[in-house]
Design a protein around this motif. Structure first.
Motif, PDB file in Angstrom:
ATOM      1  N   SER A  90       0.856  -1.184   0.000  1.00 32.76           N
ATOM      2  CA  SER A  90       0.000   0.000   0.000  1.00 32.76           C
ATOM      3  C   SER A  90       0.898   1.243   0.000  1.00 32.76           C
ATOM      4  O   SER A  90       1.785   1.360   0.837  1.00 32.76           O
ATOM      5  N   VAL A  91       0.700   2.142  -0.975  1.00 31.64           N
ATOM      6  CA  VAL A  91       1.574   3.318  -1.073  1.00 31.64           C
ATOM      7  C   VAL A  91       0.767   4.626  -1.046  1.00 31.64           C
ATOM      8  O   VAL A  91      -0.421   4.654  -1.360  1.00 31.64           O
ATOM      9  N   GLN A 105       8.082  -0.560 -10.669  1.00 32.93           N
ATOM     10  CA  GLN A 105       8.806  -1.043  -9.475  1.00 32.93           C
ATOM     11  C   GLN A 105       8.896   0.058  -8.426  1.00 32.93           C
ATOM     12  O   GLN A 105       8.830  -0.209  -7.224  1.00 32.93           O
ATOM     13  N   VAL A 106       9.031   1.296  -8.884  1.00 33.52           N
ATOM     14  CA  VAL A 106       9.109   2.432  -7.961  1.00 33.52           C
ATOM     15  C   VAL A 106       7.817   2.544  -7.149  1.00 33.52           C
ATOM     16  O   VAL A 106       7.845   2.907  -5.966  1.00 33.52           O
ATOM     17  N   TRP A 107       6.709   2.178  -7.760  1.00 32.92           N
ATOM     18  CA  TRP A 107       5.391   2.306  -7.109  1.00 32.92           C
ATOM     19  C   TRP A 107       5.044   1.117  -6.206  1.00 32.92           C
ATOM     20  O   TRP A 107       3.889   0.971  -5.809  1.00 32.92           O
ATOM     21  N   THR A 108       6.019   0.260  -5.886  1.00 33.36           N
ATOM     22  CA  THR A 108       5.694  -0.901  -5.063  1.00 33.36           C
ATOM     23  C   THR A 108       5.786  -0.618  -3.565  1.00 33.36           C
ATOM     24  O   THR A 108       5.262  -1.386  -2.761  1.00 33.36           O
ATOM     25  N   SER A 109       6.477   0.449  -3.156  1.00 38.44           N
ATOM     26  CA  SER A 109       6.559   0.762  -1.718  1.00 38.44           C
ATOM     27  C   SER A 109       6.801   2.255  -1.521  1.00 38.44           C
ATOM     28  O   SER A 109       7.301   2.935  -2.437  1.00 38.44           O
ATOM     29  N   ASN A 110       6.471   2.752  -0.357  1.00 34.72           N
ATOM     30  CA  ASN A 110       6.663   4.175  -0.088  1.00 34.72           C
ATOM     31  C   ASN A 110       8.128   4.609  -0.130  1.00 34.72           C
ATOM     32  O   ASN A 110       8.427   5.664  -0.681  1.00 34.72           O
ATOM     33  N   PRO A 111       9.060   3.842   0.438  1.00 41.68           N
ATOM     34  CA  PRO A 111      10.459   4.285   0.355  1.00 41.68           C
ATOM     35  C   PRO A 111      10.947   4.468  -1.081  1.00 41.68           C
ATOM     36  O   PRO A 111      11.586   5.480  -1.397  1.00 41.68           O
ATOM     37  N   THR A 112      10.643   3.506  -1.961  1.00 44.98           N
ATOM     38  CA  THR A 112      11.105   3.654  -3.348  1.00 44.98           C
ATOM     39  C   THR A 112      10.396   4.816  -4.036  1.00 44.98           C
ATOM     40  O   THR A 112      11.003   5.579  -4.785  1.00 44.98           O
ATOM     41  N   LEU A 113       9.102   4.976  -3.732  1.00 44.04           N
ATOM     42  CA  LEU A 113       8.312   6.034  -4.374  1.00 44.04           C
ATOM     43  C   LEU A 113       8.820   7.425  -3.984  1.00 44.04           C
ATOM     44  O   LEU A 113       9.043   8.285  -4.839  1.00 44.04           O
ATOM     45  N   PHE A 114       9.028   7.623  -2.676  1.00 42.95           N
ATOM     46  CA  PHE A 114       9.393   8.967  -2.238  1.00 42.95           C
ATOM     47  C   PHE A 114      10.886   9.253  -2.346  1.00 42.95           C
ATOM     48  O   PHE A 114      11.276  10.418  -2.360  1.00 42.95           O
ATOM     49  N   THR A 115      11.700   8.209  -2.461  1.00 37.56           N
ATOM     50  CA  THR A 115      13.118   8.464  -2.742  1.00 37.56           C
ATOM     51  C   THR A 115      13.239   9.068  -4.139  1.00 37.56           C
ATOM     52  O   THR A 115      13.935  10.067  -4.336  1.00 37.56           O
ATOM     53  N   LEU A 116      12.537   8.460  -5.091  1.00 40.72           N
ATOM     54  CA  LEU A 116      12.572   9.002  -6.458  1.00 40.72           C
ATOM     55  C   LEU A 116      11.917  10.390  -6.505  1.00 40.72           C
ATOM     56  O   LEU A 116      12.423  11.309  -7.153  1.00 40.72           O
ATOM     57  N   ALA A 117      10.795  10.526  -5.779  1.00 39.49           N
ATOM     58  CA  ALA A 117      10.091  11.824  -5.782  1.00 39.49           C
ATOM     59  C   ALA A 117      10.985  12.924  -5.221  1.00 39.49           C
ATOM     60  O   ALA A 117      11.016  14.043  -5.747  1.00 39.49           O
ATOM     61  N   ALA A 118      11.742  12.593  -4.165  1.00 37.49           N
ATOM     62  CA  ALA A 118      12.628  13.592  -3.564  1.00 37.49           C
ATOM     63  C   ALA A 118      13.788  13.949  -4.496  1.00 37.49           C
ATOM     64  O   ALA A 118      14.294  15.062  -4.475  1.00 37.49           O
ATOM     65  N   GLN A 119      14.188  12.985  -5.328  1.00 34.90           N
ATOM     66  CA  GLN A 119      15.242  13.281  -6.314  1.00 34.90           C
ATOM     67  C   GLN A 119      14.708  14.188  -7.419  1.00 34.90           C
ATOM     68  O   GLN A 119      15.399  15.083  -7.890  1.00 34.90           O
ATOM     69  N   ARG A 120      13.460  13.951  -7.816  1.00 33.49           N
ATOM     70  CA  ARG A 120      12.915  14.686  -8.958  1.00 33.49           C
ATOM     71  C   ARG A 120      12.250  16.007  -8.558  1.00 33.49           C
ATOM     72  O   ARG A 120      12.012  16.860  -9.406  1.00 33.49           O
ATOM     73  N   GLU A 174      11.949   3.802   8.449  1.00 33.49           N
ATOM     74  CA  GLU A 174      13.099   2.918   8.196  1.00 33.49           C
ATOM     75  C   GLU A 174      14.179   3.059   9.268  1.00 33.49           C
ATOM     76  O   GLU A 174      15.212   2.398   9.188  1.00 33.49           O
ATOM     77  N   GLY A 175      13.947   3.973  10.205  1.00 34.26           N
ATOM     78  CA  GLY A 175      14.930   4.184  11.277  1.00 34.26           C
ATOM     79  C   GLY A 175      16.087   5.083  10.880  1.00 34.26           C
ATOM     80  O   GLY A 175      17.081   5.170  11.595  1.00 34.26           O
ATOM     81  N   ARG A 176      15.981   5.752   9.732  1.00 31.10           N
ATOM     82  CA  ARG A 176      17.062   6.643   9.277  1.00 31.10           C
ATOM     83  C   ARG A 176      16.753   8.060   9.763  1.00 31.10           C
ATOM     84  O   ARG A 176      16.379   8.933   8.981  1.00 31.10           O
ATOM     85  N   TRP A 177      16.896   8.259  11.053  1.00 31.40           N
ATOM     86  CA  TRP A 177      16.435   9.499  11.682  1.00 31.40           C
ATOM     87  C   TRP A 177      17.269  10.723  11.301  1.00 31.40           C
ATOM     88  O   TRP A 177      16.745  11.826  11.248  1.00 31.40           O
ATOM     89  N   VAL A 178      18.544  10.499  11.070  1.00 35.76           N
ATOM     90  CA  VAL A 178      19.412  11.639  10.716  1.00 35.76           C
ATOM     91  C   VAL A 178      18.958  12.241   9.386  1.00 35.76           C
ATOM     92  O   VAL A 178      18.783  13.463   9.254  1.00 35.76           O
ATOM     93  N   GLU A 179      18.745  11.344   8.402  1.00 31.83           N
ATOM     94  CA  GLU A 179      18.306  11.836   7.088  1.00 31.83           C
ATOM     95  C   GLU A 179      16.883  12.404   7.163  1.00 31.83           C
ATOM     96  O   GLU A 179      16.561  13.368   6.479  1.00 31.83           O
ATOM     97  N   ALA A 180      16.057  11.775   8.023  1.00 28.74           N
ATOM     98  CA  ALA A 180      14.679  12.264   8.173  1.00 28.74           C
ATOM     99  C   ALA A 180      14.688  13.695   8.720  1.00 28.74           C
ATOM    100  O   ALA A 180      13.957  14.569   8.234  1.00 28.74           O
ATOM    101  N   ARG A 181      15.570  13.928   9.724  1.00 31.38           N
ATOM    102  CA  ARG A 181      15.655  15.262  10.325  1.00 31.38           C
ATOM    103  C   ARG A 181      16.078  16.287   9.265  1.00 31.38           C
ATOM    104  O   ARG A 181      15.535  17.383   9.200  1.00 31.38           O
TER     105      ARG A 181
END
Lengths: 348, 110
Positions: free
Chosen positions: A24-25, B28-43, B61-68
């Motif tokens: 789910s996305v 494939q990018v649309w299969t999960s939120n991390p892949t979707l928003f990583t690409l979105a943040a790049q573009r 994902e527990g990547r708090w430094v990058e999240a901050r």
């Protein structure tokens, strides 16, 4: 036949593995929460009902894939009835099934509404292109409008824009004298106003409903509103060629004013081409983009899945242009036995 | 079928394979939120809404430094353009929640 097998295999290869692996996305959970098992006289009723049928992400995407395939078959029906060249038909099918602009529509739950709207619009267009003054085609017309409005609120635009457009463009050779396009347009306008008044309490209330509240954009001028949205039109047209622009949330605010001008020019140019050539495809593109300019506010721009019906229109317009090229300029598709015949009106 | 016909067929097949590959990659990018928003943040690296969603996926994902860093970039926009000011407020709130989480779990975010 070989070509169709190659397209179908590529289509399934491109979509099935990602669909099976999909989670789910983005707005999927919110969209799924509107699922209902009853159909009522309400906007999005078909869309919400369809969500109840597909509780898992993989099933939801497979239904989207099925609906997209049905849309493709309806587009093929138009091209077949217009007796387009086989190469033109295959090219349109190839682009409709395999261009990544449709990916967002197929891979997100929000795309379901657009697919149902597209289905309804194509059924409506088919009915109006035929003898719409007879009961059989009136029934199909009502069914098409019902599907469209049941898909999404903005599907109501089909009544006030698409039906008059197709009625005006279609050449009916044996219609009764009273069956004028503007009579159908007036009838649709009355039904649309009555429907908005009855169901939503007026046109203003209808326009302000949904996710993009007009009244949440008080401090936006009309110029900002129109110019930003036309920039979005130019952006998505560019992304059809420059695939690296495709994204879930494009940064339209950072685009230069050139995009706004180009987007406006694209819409004006397509309107003129539609008027001069009676092209159904380009007309559908304009008729499905114009309501977006009004409904979407800055901050909630036209996105790839909302561009879906415009993309279908662009493909039909492109197909008509290629067909013209086949007849006038002898464009070669590498298909030796295809007849090249003059395009026929929708109801020939 | 002449040379032109064969060339047209090859071009058509190449287009088919190219589009299929592009579509598969983007699906494939649309299969999960991390892949979707990583690409979105790049573009769309300057878009507050995208950075907010990207920050949330990083937190998950527990990547708090990058999240901050992502939430701070949202706040830095200070609602420009003005119809995005809502997202600057959301970014500020997310930043506060993230700092509260780091205090609660005793994680230092540099």
């Amino acid at each position: 036949m070989k070509i169709l097998i190659i397209i179908a295999a590529s289509y399934l290869w491109a979509y099935l593995p990602p669909m099976r692996a999909a989670q789910s996305v983005y707005e999927d959970a919110e969209t799924q929460s509107a699922a209902t098992t009853t159909i009522t006289v309400a906007p999005r009723t078909l869309t919400n009902y369809s969500h109840a049928l597909t509780p898992t992400p993989a099933r939801a995407r497979l239904l989207n894939l099925t609906l997209h395939t049905v849309v493709m078959l309806l587009v093929c029906l138009f091209m077949w009835r217009a007796r387009w060249h086989r190469g033109v038909i295959f090219t349109v099918v190839l682009l409709l099934l395999l261009h990544p602009i449709s990916t967002e529509t197929l891979m997100s739950l929000s795309g379901r509404a657009e697919l149902i709207v597209a289905l309804g619009i194509l059924v409506t267009v088919y009915a109006v292109g035929e003898a719409w003054w007879t009961w059989r085609w009136i029934a199909l017309l009502i069914l098409g409008v019902g599907i469209t409005v049941g898909g999404k609120e903005s599907g109501a635009a089909v009544l006030v824009l698409v039906v008059p457009l197709v009625a005006a463009l279609a050449i009916h050779t044996a219609r009764p004298r009273w069956a004028r396009w503007w009579i159908l347009a007036c009838l649709c306008g009355v039904v649309a106003i009555w429907g908005a008044e009855w169901r939503y309490g007026g046109l203003a209330a209808f326009a302000a409903m949904g996710g993009t509240q007009i009244n949440s954009a008080f401090d936006v001028t009309w110029a900002e509103w129109g110019l930003r949205q036309s920039a979005a039109v130019a952006y998505w047209c560019q992304s059809l060629v420059q695939l690296s622009l495709l994204t879930v949330d494009a940064d339209i605010d950072r685009l230069s004013n050139i995009y706004s001008v180009v987007g406006g020019l694209i819409l004006v140019a397509l309107s003129l081409v539609t008027w001069r050539t009676h092209s159904l495809g380009w007309g559908l593109c304009v008729a499905t983009l114009i309501p977006r300019l009004l409904i979407q506010t800055p901050g909630s721009y036209l996105n790839a899945h909302q561009f879906y019906m415009a993309w279908v229109g662009i493909l039909l317009g492109l197909g008509a242009t290629l067909q013209w090229g086949v007849i006038r300029c002898g464009i070669h598709f590498g298909l030796s036995s295809s007849p090249a015949v003059l395009p026929q009106p929708l109801s020939s | 079928m002449g040379v032109l016909g064969h060339l047209a067929q090859i071009g058509w097949l190449a287009l088919c394979l190219f589009l299929a590959q592009q579509t598969r990659d983007y699906a494939q990018v649309w299969t999960s939120n991390p892949t979707l928003f990583t690409l979105a943040a790049q573009r769309a690296p300057d878009k507050p809404r995208v950075l907010n969603f990207y920050g949330l996926t990083l937190v998950a994902e527990g990547r708090w430094v990058e999240a901050r860093r992502a939430f701070m970039a949202v706040v830095a926009h200070e609602g420009s353009p003005r119809w995005d000011r809502h997202w600057a407020e959301v970014g500020q709130r997310n930043l506060q929640i993230l700092e509260a989480l780091s205090r609660r779990y005793g994680v230092q975010i540099p």
